[in-house]
Design an enzyme around this catalytic site. Structure first.
Site, PDB file in Angstrom:
ATOM      1  N   GLU A  50       0.359  -0.825   0.389  1.00 17.67           N
ATOM      2  CA  GLU A  50      -0.061  -0.192  -0.282  1.00 17.67           C
ATOM      3  C   GLU A  50       0.956   1.037   0.045  1.00 17.67           C
ATOM      4  O   GLU A  50       1.457   0.993   1.057  1.00 17.67           O
ATOM      5  CB  GLU A  50      -1.102  -0.084   1.014  1.00 17.67           C
ATOM      6  CG  GLU A  50      -2.292   1.085   1.082  1.00 17.67           C
ATOM      7  CD  GLU A  50      -2.152   2.299   2.026  1.00 17.67           C
ATOM      8  OE1 GLU A  50      -1.559   2.555   1.169  1.00 17.67           O
ATOM      9  OE2 GLU A  50      -2.420   2.216   3.370  1.00 17.67           O
TER      10      GLU A  50
ATOM     11  N   CYS B 149      -1.736   8.966   3.349  1.00 13.25           N
ATOM     12  CA  CYS B 149      -1.273   8.485   1.893  1.00 13.25           C
ATOM     13  C   CYS B 149      -2.464   8.754   1.035  1.00 13.25           C
ATOM     14  O   CYS B 149      -2.770   9.472   0.402  1.00 13.25           O
ATOM     15  CB  CYS B 149      -1.037   7.663   1.619  1.00 13.25           C
ATOM     16  SG  CYS B 149      -1.768   6.070   2.815  1.00 13.25           S
TER      17      CYS B 149
HETATM   18  C1  UN1 Z   1      -1.918   6.106   5.790  1.00 11.73           C
HETATM   19  O1  UN1 Z   1      -2.022   7.007   5.420  1.00 11.73           O
HETATM   20  O2  UN1 Z   1      -0.716   5.216   5.044  1.00 11.73           O
HETATM   21  O3  UN1 Z   1      -8.235   7.223   5.240  1.00 11.73           O
HETATM   22  C2  UN1 Z   1      -2.785   5.195   4.772  1.00 11.73           C
HETATM   23  C3  UN1 Z   1      -7.215   7.113   5.889  1.00 11.73           C
HETATM   24  C4  UN1 Z   1      -6.329   6.181   5.742  1.00 11.73           C
HETATM   25  C5  UN1 Z   1      -5.105   6.334   5.579  1.00 11.73           C
HETATM   26  C6  UN1 Z   1      -4.155   5.412   6.092  1.00 11.73           C
HETATM   27  N1  UN1 Z   1      -7.402   4.611   6.014  1.00 11.73           N
HETATM   28  O4  UN1 Z   1      -6.975   8.233   5.748  1.00 11.73           O
END
Ligand code: UN1
Length: 513
Positions: A267, A301
């Protein structure tokens, strides 16, 4: 938040020994001169210590995890699910300490830290339920008379779980619990910046019944960890969250490996966009933009980086966003009213500063910059800002902080906006604000993006509700917190028995590996 702020203050006053994260293989044999972990909001404050794993520690963790994995796999999914539920209960019991570490070690605001502990708990309970449903019993498949066919899900071996500092508890535990409950043993590497909260999470999993040799904790540099992990014969898979470049590096390392072919679940990053047309409710848009771009100091992210606004409403929206930026409380993350805390460390702050200066020298306009007046200068703070691009293609990298880029577009050029998003190659999150249903449907039909949010903010995916993960440069899938995630951590074995030859009443209760 207020109540937890008080609990945190009392936890500190108790004068307890500072936490010390160390490789689990060391078992008490902690280095004499560990590295200090300092609070990014105030670099003078010592939060704890970390002893980094050596090459030998990492190799030993994989050796031991390799030996322990079969018994854990044989113990069955129901037993493993019980451990995860017990771990969820442990997270709840230790919530104040976990929140304290998230605030002090990762610079999380109180609302972010509280939400993260809840998300970690959600991952445990959700994966436990998924494992009970799909992993506890083999799937009987239809076949001809005289033949019995069953499909079993088994662990793949030792999973290397490599997690980021921006969700040092939720993503760390999400990866680890998915791998464990699917029947794997795990060697978990926390991010270098955030070993303390991860060490506590591992302790809670051990207390919940996960054997120590099944789950190993190795704080280590990514480079050293990779050198040992990706070549180790017991490696059964890699679960990684972090930058696209690192995921590509891991992919190459796994491809070059001799021996078993193992999967990578990655991811990664995004250059996430929001598209706003002139029918949108601009006050709501402004609120959602502020949430999406600046929550967690933009260090998600999922965060919004690129705001496409139809030109007729662009000035008004920019004004509303700028007004909202004036209202942001930037400062000490342990204060209940704080909206935006520090970035992860001084290096991150200066990288963002350099980026911001570089693009402004190239003629990119600064529309708004928050003031850092109230913030103590010794912290790793970066003032949220809004820049205007003349072309979305000017943004070529994921800048991991509170920087919003605005691009105006003409209604008849919506297809160019979609083309620019597609060309960038990422596909993590996308926001759309329009009150015309056919407009968002057209965008949804064209977008190769993992998580699309219509008329709301675009962060904070909820486990089991909004499975999270991207496509293309943003990751491999399957989605964390979704119904298909666990399957990728497992191998499938099909068993076909000629029941005529075995007496016609074969009872297949379990399948050893
Ligand atoms: C990350 O920022 O690495 O939806 C992923 C969201 C979080 C993001 C996680 N689940 O903001």
């Amino acid at each position: 938040p207020q109540q937890l702020a008080e609990q945190i203050a009392s936890l500190q006053k108790a004068g307890a020994e500072l936490p010390h994260a160390a490789p689990s293989t060391l078992a008490g044999n902690i280095q004499a001169s560990p590295t200090e972990v300092r609070n990014p909001a105030n670099r003078a404050e010592l939060v704890g210590y970390v002893s980094m794993a050596t090459r030998e520690d990492i190799a030993l963790a994989f050796d031991k995890a390799g030996q322990a994995r079969k018994a854990w796999d044989d113990a069955g999914a129901t037993h493993r699910a019980v451990c995860l539920v017990a771990a969820a209960d442990g997270l709840r019991t230790h919530r104040a300490e976990l929140v304290r570490l998230l605030v002090k070690e990762a610079g999380k605001t109180l609302p972010d830290a509280i939400a993260e502990v809840r998300e970690a708990e959600d991952f445990c309970r959700y994966y436990a339920a998924q494992a009970r449903e799909h992993f506890a019993d083999p799937l009987a498949l239809p076949g001809p008379t005289g033949e019995e066919n069953k499909l079993f899900l088994r662990g793949r071996g030792v999973f290397a779980c490599i997690s980021p500092w921006n969700f040092p508890l939720a993503i760390f535990l999400g990866q680890v619990t998915a791998a464990l409950v699917a029947g794997n043993s795990v060697v978990a590497k926390p991010a270098e910046a955030t070993p303390l909260v991860a060490a506590l999470a591992v302790r809670l999993l051990h207390e919940a019944g996960v054997p120590k040799d099944v789950l190993h904790f190795v704080p280590a540099s990514g480079k050293l960890f990779g050198e040992v992990a990706f070549k180790h014969p017991a490696l059964g898979g890699v679960c990684f969250t972090g930058s696209t470049g690192t995921a590509q590096f891991i992919n190459r390392a796994l491809a070059a490996r001799d021996g078993a072919i193992v999967p990578l679940i990655a991811e990664t990053g995004g250059i996430n966009a929001m598209i706003v047309d002139s029918s949108a409710l601009l006050e709501q848009v402004a609120d959602d933009v502020l949430t999406s771009a600046f929550t967690s100091a933009g260090q998600r992210c999922s965060a919004l980086r690129l705001l496409f606004v139809q030109e007729e409403v662009a000035d008004r929206l920019v004004e509303l966003i700028a007004g909202g930026m004036d209202q942001l409380h930037i400062g000490d993350p342990s204060a209940p009213a704080t909206d935006v805390g520090p970035v992860i460390n001084a290096g991150a702050a200066s990288k963002l500063d350099e980026y911001s200066q570089r693009v402004q020298q190239k003629g990119i306009k600064l529309l708004k910059q928050c003031s850092l007046n109230q913030v103590r200068t010794e912290g790793s703070y970066f003032a949220p800002r809004m820049l205007e691009l003349s072309d979305a293609r000017q943004l070529t990298s994921e800048e991991f902080g509170p920087i919003l880029h605005v691009v105006r577009f003409k209604r008849e050029k919506l297809s160019d906006v979609l083309a620019a998003i597609r060309e960038a190659g990422y596909g993590l999150t996308l926001g759309v604000h329009t009150r015309i249903e056919s407009v968002w449907q057209e965008i949804v039909a064209e977008a190769a993006v993992g998580n699309i949010y219509i008329n709301r903010n675009m962060i904070g995916a909820v486990v089991g509700v909004q499975p999270f993960g991207g496509e293309g440069l943003s990751g491999t899938g399957p989605k964390a917190g979704g119904p298909h995630y666990l399957f990728r951590f497992a191998t499938e074995r099909t068993l076909t028995v000629n029941t005529v030859a075995t007496g016609g009443n074969a009872k297949l209760l379990s399948l050893g590996s």
